[in-house]
Design a protein around this motif. Structure first.
Motif, mmCIF file in Angstrom:
data_model
loop_
_atom_site.group_PDB
_atom_site.id
_atom_site.type_symbol
_atom_site.label_atom_id
_atom_site.label_comp_id
_atom_site.label_asym_id
_atom_site.label_seq_id
_atom_site.Cartn_x
_atom_site.Cartn_y
_atom_site.Cartn_z
ATOM 1 N N ALA A 138 0.848 -1.205 0.000
ATOM 2 C CA ALA A 138 0.000 0.000 0.000
ATOM 3 C C ALA A 138 0.882 1.253 0.000
ATOM 4 C CB ALA A 138 -0.929 -0.006 1.211
ATOM 5 N N GLY A 139 1.991 1.189 0.721
ATOM 6 C CA GLY A 139 2.905 2.330 0.782
ATOM 7 C C GLY A 139 3.563 2.595 -0.565
ATOM 8 N N GLN A 140 3.884 1.490 -1.265
ATOM 9 C CA GLN A 140 4.509 1.685 -2.587
ATOM 10 C C GLN A 140 3.510 2.328 -3.556
ATOM 11 O OE1 GLN A 140 5.957 -2.277 -3.238
ATOM 12 N NE2 GLN A 140 7.280 -2.060 -1.448
ATOM 13 N N LEU A 141 2.238 1.934 -3.418
ATOM 14 C CA LEU A 141 1.221 2.584 -4.264
ATOM 15 C C LEU A 141 1.082 4.056 -3.863
ATOM 16 C CD1 LEU A 141 -0.973 2.627 -6.384
ATOM 17 C CD2 LEU A 141 -2.568 1.653 -4.721
ATOM 18 N N LEU A 146 1.688 9.799 -5.051
ATOM 19 C CA LEU A 146 2.276 11.121 -4.756
ATOM 20 C C LEU A 146 3.152 11.571 -5.925
ATOM 21 C CD1 LEU A 146 3.254 10.663 -0.994
ATOM 22 C CD2 LEU A 146 1.394 12.070 -1.914
ATOM 23 N N ALA A 147 3.941 10.617 -6.461
ATOM 24 C CA ALA A 147 4.835 10.973 -7.574
ATOM 25 C C ALA A 147 4.014 11.492 -8.755
ATOM 26 C CB ALA A 147 5.665 9.760 -7.976
ATOM 27 N N ALA A 148 2.798 10.944 -8.924
ATOM 28 C CA ALA A 148 1.962 11.362 -10.056
ATOM 29 C C ALA A 148 1.563 12.831 -9.951
ATOM 30 C CB ALA A 148 0.720 10.477 -10.132
ATOM 31 N N LEU A 256 -6.240 13.519 -5.526
ATOM 32 C CA LEU A 256 -4.858 14.015 -5.442
ATOM 33 C C LEU A 256 -4.650 15.246 -6.313
ATOM 34 C CD1 LEU A 256 -2.805 10.722 -5.191
ATOM 35 C CD2 LEU A 256 -3.190 12.442 -3.451
ATOM 36 N N ARG A 257 -5.365 15.296 -7.422
ATOM 37 C CA ARG A 257 -5.251 16.509 -8.266
ATOM 38 C C ARG A 257 -5.855 17.702 -7.527
ATOM 39 N NH1 ARG A 257 -7.017 14.767 -14.077
ATOM 40 N NH2 ARG A 257 -8.904 15.418 -13.056
#
Ligand code: URA
Length: 268
Positions: A138-141, A146-148, A256-257
């Motif tokens: 879940a953390g990797q997702l 966030l990177a997106a 997130l956007r």
């Protein structure tokens, strides 16, 4: 084949299939037999009491009743002048039964003082092993999400509403959450983010005083009282849920956007 020697393995297989994935003691406990009265405290030579590590749970002590535990949690959390002290106080706090089954406290990751603080539910197995929140799948997702929006994990501050892993990754109970809530509230006050991102129902409902399900709450902005200021808080879906329901990722992407737009707004 000696079928008797297979029996313990069958029992283990049954436990694993039932979601049991950690031992919590060296000896089995028959909970149908009434507990023995506590042994008297052992006096060491010279009349001094033998010492336990400060804050270590007594193996015989019953967990503090929830009201006492919640009161102690409030008092301890309020007394912490900074994040290091808060972490140390949590290390000594025995009021939450989850501490007894977790391997360690999972306090936070990222940068205290970052503009965004992300709050999840509770550590899972990987987090419990490593001692940092959101380091498993879940953390990797979360990192990719966030990177997106152009945000690196090191540029946010990350914690959970409950800092100990619930056995078998079950959802923390309302009582466990209530006991831990003063600590996460104080953690937010001390970290002083400009924005909160609550992920999943437990963090959203408990920090933002909401009752609806997360699919109704996600995408909405709420106000969180940080103590010295009211700050915007956005509810979104939990990455663990998105791993199970990848079709819902577009909703999280929308959230997130919205966060990114706030971060980039000139007045923010
Ligand atoms: N899920 C959470 O809510 N928090 C973690 O730290 C890991 C998984």
């Amino acid at each position: 084949m000696n079928t008797q020697s297979l029996a313990p393995y069958r029992l283990l297989e049954f436990f694993v299939a039932s979601g049991v994935d950690i031992p919590i003691g060296d000896e089995p406990v028959n909970r149908l037999v009434p507990a023995a009265p506590p042994a008297p405290a052992v006096e060491a030579q010279g009349g001094e009491r033998t010492e336990r590590r400060p804050g270590a749970p007594s193996p015989l002590a019953a967990p503090a009743p929830p009201d006492d535990a919640a009161r102690t949690a409030r008092e301890l959390a309020r007394s912490a002048p900074d994040l290091d002290t808060l972490r140390n106080l949590l290390e000594t706090f025995d009021g939450c039964a989850l501490k007894a089954t977790a391997s360690r406290l999972v306090f936070a990751d990222g940068t205290p003082g970052a503009r965004v603080m992300i709050i999840g539910e509770a550590p899972g197995r990987d987090e419990d092993e490593i001692g940092r929140p959101f380091v498993g799948r879940a953390g990797q997702l979360l990192d990719r999400m966030l990177a997106a929006i152009g945000v690196d994990r090191s540029a946010v501050y990350i914690a959970n509403i409950v800092p100990w892993r619930p056995p078998g990754n079950r959802t923390p109970t309302p009582q466990e959450i209530a006991i831990c809530l003063p600590f996460i509230r104080r953690q937010i006050e001390l970290a002083r983010p400009d924005f909160l991102l609550t992920m999943g129902a437990p963090a959203t409902q408990n920090l933002l005083s909401q009752k609806d399900g997360i699919l109704r709450l996600r995408g909405r902005w709420f106000e969180f009282d940080r103590g010295d200021a009211k700050i915007p808080a956005l509810a979104t879906l939990h990455p663990a849920y998105l791993l199970r329901q990848p079709a819902q990722k577009s909703l999280a992407w929308r959230d997130l956007r919205a966060l990114k737009a706030k971060l980039d707004a000139p007045s923010a």
